[in-house]
Design an enzyme around this catalytic site. Sequence first.
Site, PDB file in Angstrom:
ATOM      1  N   PRO A   1       0.877  -1.349  -0.141  1.00 54.23           N
ATOM      2  CG  PRO A   1      -0.665  -1.445   1.712  1.00 54.23           C
ATOM      3  CD  PRO A   1       0.640  -2.026   1.146  1.00 54.23           C
ATOM      4  CE1 TYR A   2       3.613   7.085  -2.138  1.00 49.68           C
ATOM      5  CE2 TYR A   2       1.499   7.488  -2.663  1.00 49.68           C
ATOM      6  CZ  TYR A   2       2.834   8.151  -2.558  1.00 49.68           C
ATOM      7  OH  TYR A   2       3.225   9.215  -2.708  1.00 49.68           O
TER       8      TYR A   2
END
Length: 74
Positions: A2-3
């Site tokens: 995830p970003y």
Amino acid sequence: MPYVNIKVTKEGGPHGTGPTAEQKAELIRGTTDLLARVLHKAPATTFVVIDEVALQDWGIGGLPVSEFRRQQSE
């Protein structure tokens, strides 16, 4: 992997400069914990970036934030 990109206006911290280092650390920790709890994402591969945007570069409802806030207070 995830970003998450958090954008905040550059205000509200000491001397109106933006969030403090402690506040940013709490946002990073809280966001990472949320993704781990809800989506079972590994904290070691979760990226959180905080961008501070100058108040004059932020708009809401077609207005600069300062104008929007002024209208909301009337």
